[in-house]
Design a protein around this motif. Sequence first.
Motif, PDB file in Angstrom:
ATOM      1  N   GLU A 143      -8.894   1.490  -3.045  1.00  0.00           N
ATOM      2  CA  GLU A 143      -8.594   2.314  -1.886  1.00  0.00           C
ATOM      3  C   GLU A 143      -8.757   1.481  -0.629  1.00  0.00           C
ATOM      4  OE1 GLU A 143      -9.928   6.534   0.207  1.00  0.00           O
ATOM      5  OE2 GLU A 143     -10.992   5.822  -1.577  1.00  0.00           O
ATOM      6  N   ILE A 144      -7.929   1.760   0.376  1.00  0.00           N
ATOM      7  CA  ILE A 144      -8.047   1.103   1.679  1.00  0.00           C
ATOM      8  C   ILE A 144      -8.847   2.060   2.561  1.00  0.00           C
ATOM      9  CG2 ILE A 144      -6.829   0.049   3.607  1.00  0.00           C
ATOM     10  CD1 ILE A 144      -4.366  -0.155   1.783  1.00  0.00           C
ATOM     11  N   TRP A 159      -5.011   5.877   0.974  1.00  0.00           N
ATOM     12  CA  TRP A 159      -4.079   4.764   0.747  1.00  0.00           C
ATOM     13  C   TRP A 159      -4.670   3.840  -0.311  1.00  0.00           C
ATOM     14  CZ3 TRP A 159       0.705   3.597   2.936  1.00  0.00           C
ATOM     15  CH2 TRP A 159       1.153   4.513   3.908  1.00  0.00           C
ATOM     16  N   TRP A 160      -3.793   3.333  -1.172  1.00  0.00           N
ATOM     17  CA  TRP A 160      -4.198   2.464  -2.266  1.00  0.00           C
ATOM     18  C   TRP A 160      -3.412   1.160  -2.209  1.00  0.00           C
ATOM     19  CZ3 TRP A 160      -8.089   4.291  -5.353  1.00  0.00           C
ATOM     20  CH2 TRP A 160      -8.344   5.675  -5.281  1.00  0.00           C
ATOM     21  N   GLU A 161      -4.048   0.088  -2.677  1.00  0.00           N
ATOM     22  CA  GLU A 161      -3.374  -1.205  -2.761  1.00  0.00           C
ATOM     23  C   GLU A 161      -3.782  -1.902  -4.037  1.00  0.00           C
ATOM     24  OE1 GLU A 161      -4.525  -3.699   0.505  1.00  0.00           O
ATOM     25  OE2 GLU A 161      -6.648  -3.678  -0.052  1.00  0.00           O
ATOM     26  N   ARG A 176      -7.789   3.186   6.341  1.00  0.00           N
ATOM     27  CA  ARG A 176      -6.414   3.644   6.527  1.00  0.00           C
ATOM     28  C   ARG A 176      -6.269   5.039   5.931  1.00  0.00           C
ATOM     29  NH1 ARG A 176      -0.997   0.148   4.926  1.00  0.00           N
ATOM     30  NH2 ARG A 176       0.528   1.624   5.744  1.00  0.00           N
ATOM     31  N   PRO A 210       0.800  -1.225   0.000  1.00  0.00           N
ATOM     32  CA  PRO A 210       0.000   0.000   0.000  1.00  0.00           C
ATOM     33  C   PRO A 210       0.834   1.278   0.000  1.00  0.00           C
ATOM     34  CG  PRO A 210      -0.911  -1.595   1.533  1.00  0.00           C
ATOM     35  CD  PRO A 210       0.404  -2.151   1.074  1.00  0.00           C
TER      36      PRO A 210
END
Length: 199
Positions: A70-71, A81-83, A74, A38
């Motif tokens: 997107e998270i 935050w991106w994952e 978080r 992330p």
Amino acid sequence: MTETEDVREGRTLDAGALRALAHPLRVQLFDILSQYGPQTASSLAERTGESSGATSYHLRALAKQDLIREIPDRGSARERWWERADKSVSFDSPEALASPAVRSATQLIMNEFLGRRHQQLMRHVSEGIAAPDKEDDASMISTANIHLTREQAADLIERLSAVVSDVVAGARGHEEDPDRSPFTVRVDVFALPEDGDGR
């Protein structure tokens, strides 16, 4: 062609996803999220040398195609935050590749992706030569030249994929462990050209 460092429930990318990914910066962002986990638009801007506005724009484009997400729990409204989405991806959809435009997009993606990985490999080699006393017993660069039937090649690919999948599954969920660091695994199996020309 399959991008398999995250070997999970697979997804064959359709034409829309391939077109969305077919941009050098988007390939880079997708790959960084794959390798390092992330990130925010700001941290990706630092890694890529782009502005956070540019990385934010391209992250949203990737998210529209469910390539990343997107998270929600978080960060904050100002720091999202991106994952990477929780799937391996394959670039060889027969339906999508029937279109010349999508074939061109796929070629761009693979050129950017493999070019970035090759640069990482060459940096590893250069740093190893520059610092020969550095302890690094957790790396291997190896090639083998063998003559196989198509069936034997398919069997080799299946067995190698199973090993990588097993290791990835065992490591999943431990990304925050301080004793772990990102590694890349690259397995190439393909027939050499008949004329011996590597171009």
